[in-house]
Motif scaffolding. Structure first.
Motif, PDB file in Angstrom:
ATOM      1  N   PHE A  97       0.827  -1.213   0.000  1.00 26.58           N
ATOM      2  CA  PHE A  97       0.000   0.000   0.000  1.00 26.58           C
ATOM      3  C   PHE A  97       0.861   1.264   0.000  1.00 26.58           C
ATOM      4  CE2 PHE A  97      -3.817  -2.333   1.717  1.00 26.58           C
ATOM      5  CZ  PHE A  97      -4.738  -1.819   0.805  1.00 26.58           C
ATOM      6  N   ASN A 124       5.441   3.692   3.789  1.00 21.93           N
ATOM      7  CA  ASN A 124       4.691   2.488   4.152  1.00 21.93           C
ATOM      8  C   ASN A 124       5.601   1.290   3.863  1.00 21.93           C
ATOM      9  OD1 ASN A 124       2.948   0.275   4.407  1.00 21.93           O
ATOM     10  ND2 ASN A 124       1.178   1.466   3.726  1.00 21.93           N
ATOM     11  N   SER A 151       5.046  -1.685   3.630  1.00 24.32           N
ATOM     12  CA  SER A 151       4.482  -2.690   2.725  1.00 24.32           C
ATOM     13  C   SER A 151       4.801  -2.360   1.266  1.00 24.32           C
ATOM     14  CB  SER A 151       2.978  -2.809   2.939  1.00 24.32           C
ATOM     15  OG  SER A 151       2.309  -1.646   2.500  1.00 24.32           O
ATOM     16  N   VAL A 192      -4.516   3.852  -1.304  1.00 19.67           N
ATOM     17  CA  VAL A 192      -5.289   3.615  -0.068  1.00 19.67           C
ATOM     18  C   VAL A 192      -6.668   4.267  -0.230  1.00 19.67           C
ATOM     19  CG1 VAL A 192      -5.256   3.824   2.462  1.00 19.67           C
ATOM     20  CG2 VAL A 192      -3.116   3.527   1.204  1.00 19.67           C
ATOM     21  N   LEU A 200      -8.551  -0.238   5.265  1.00 21.89           N
ATOM     22  CA  LEU A 200      -8.285  -0.706   3.907  1.00 21.89           C
ATOM     23  C   LEU A 200      -7.686  -2.110   3.830  1.00 21.89           C
ATOM     24  CD1 LEU A 200      -8.631   0.771   1.103  1.00 21.89           C
ATOM     25  CD2 LEU A 200      -9.108   2.132   3.115  1.00 21.89           C
ATOM     26  N   CYS A 201      -6.888  -2.486   4.822  1.00 22.25           N
ATOM     27  CA  CYS A 201      -6.249  -3.812   4.768  1.00 22.25           C
ATOM     28  C   CYS A 201      -7.322  -4.882   4.838  1.00 22.25           C
ATOM     29  CB  CYS A 201      -5.220  -3.956   5.888  1.00 22.25           C
ATOM     30  SG  CYS A 201      -3.808  -2.866   5.603  1.00 22.25           S
ATOM     31  N   HIS A 221       0.227  -8.352   7.682  1.00 23.57           N
ATOM     32  CA  HIS A 221       0.352  -7.027   8.289  1.00 23.57           C
ATOM     33  C   HIS A 221       1.749  -6.896   8.863  1.00 23.57           C
ATOM     34  CE1 HIS A 221      -3.767  -5.066   9.291  1.00 23.57           C
ATOM     35  NE2 HIS A 221      -3.012  -4.214   8.631  1.00 23.57           N
TER      36      HIS A 221
END
Ligand code: PCA
Length: 331
Positions: free
Chosen positions: A31, A40, A42, A66, A159-160, A181
């Protein structure tokens, strides 16, 4: 011009055929930063794994916005393309360790607006209830994994959770998919993602019983006969669970078949998961005591009563198991 069109047509036709022959790609999403975050993790991790391959499948990374478009992107993509495995990555602001999210809740409740200003309060996504990942987490041996992930069934309500929900909802087959996560600070997130993909793509675990037959302070090792798979290597007597069997039933039967001995199956020494490459074995090791019978070797060509763990050439994890058995004998 005609030739060019023709060639283009041919390429268009050849492409999907070729794609069919190639192993399916893996999708890893990350994201964009959100809220007060400048970065971020991720996104960084997803970009780092792009182009790497796991078990012959190449990773294609996608960075999601996002917002609603980002949450829907992969689910929409699934109508055109199949993936061997999907991992969605996201930042878990307050987490200390990585969280393997297995449940997507049918709820959205945003504490802050997303990057497009959308702020959903206490709403359902589909009304069809929570959805679950189909990965076989019990086969993963997560206690031994990189960066010590934990299993979670709470991906939040932002959002996840939404992206996992929309993807699981769109998947109508057993494609392995879950949400990972990541905490803001993580030891080796790239290693962990690759290890998760390896677990998702490896063959399923086979349950096998292994008997630690103990007599007069010694335990029995048996050598696989020349015609058997892994011939010449030493192991504990035992074999695959038959349908409906547990470790106790399996070991009683296997030891009767292999050695013509009646045994009482006792305490568990431990469970080992071992990846042989073509097959993953979950070994259920239990203490066994001989009740009756005259030993005959039906699958092995030699046996040895051992006191130490390095007396023979063990197969797979069996030397480690031998040390554990020695610990048990002395207790
Ligand atoms: N984490 C947020 C959304 C995007 C991200 O990286 C979440 O936990 O829902």
């Amino acid at each position: 011009m005609g030739l060019l069109v023709n060639m283009t047509m041919k390429m268009l036709k050849v492409r999907p055929l070729l794609a069919q022959l190639m192993p399916k790609p893996i999708l890893v999403s990350g994201f964009e930063p959100f809220g007060n975050h400048k970065t971020n993790i991720s996104k960084k991790v997803a970009l780092e794994v792009n182009g790497l391959s796991v078990r012959g499948h190449t990773i294609e990374s996608k960075i999601l916005s996002v917002d609603l478009a980002g949450a829907k992107y992969v689910s929409q993509q699934l109508s055109e393309q199949d993936f061997a495995a999907i991992i969605h990555l996201g930042l878990a602001e307050n987490a200390k360790v990585p969280r393997i999210e297995l449940k997507a809740k049918d709820i959205l409740d945003f504490r802050i607006p997303d990057n497009s200003g959308r702020q959903i309060k206490d709403s359902i996504i589909s009304g069809e209830g929570d959805l679950f990942s189909k990965i076989e987490i019990d086969d993963w041996d997560i206690a031994t994994m990189i960066s010590q992930p934990i299993i979670s069934e709470d991906a939040g309500e932002f959002l996840c959770n939404e992206v996992l929900y929309r993807t699981l909802h769109a998947l109508n087959d057993n494609t392995p998919c879950f949400f990972l996560h990541l905490p803001p600070i993580c030891e080796d997130p790239v290693g962990l993602v690759l290890q998760c993909l390896d677990r998702m793509l490896r063959p399923p675990c086979l349950d096998v019983g292994a008997g630690a037959i103990i007599s007069a302070g010694k335990f029995l090792a048996a050598r696989r006969a020349p015609k058997e798979k892994h011939a010449g290597w030493w192991e504990f007597p035992g074999g695959k669970f038959e349908p409906g069997e547990d470790a106790v039933d399996c070991l009683r039967r296997e030891i009767r078949e292999e050695l013509e001995l009646e045994v009482e199956v006792g305490e568990e020494v431990g469970i080992w998961i071992y990846d042989h490459g073509d097959v993953v074995v979950r070994l259920h090791v239990r203490r066994c005591t001989i009740i009756s019978g005259e030993m005959k070797l039906n699958n092995h060509d030699k046996v040895q009563w051992c006191t130490k763990d390095d007396e023979v050439d063990w197969l797979g994890p069996d030397q480690e198991i031998a040390s554990a058995i020695i610990g048990h004998i002395s207790n």
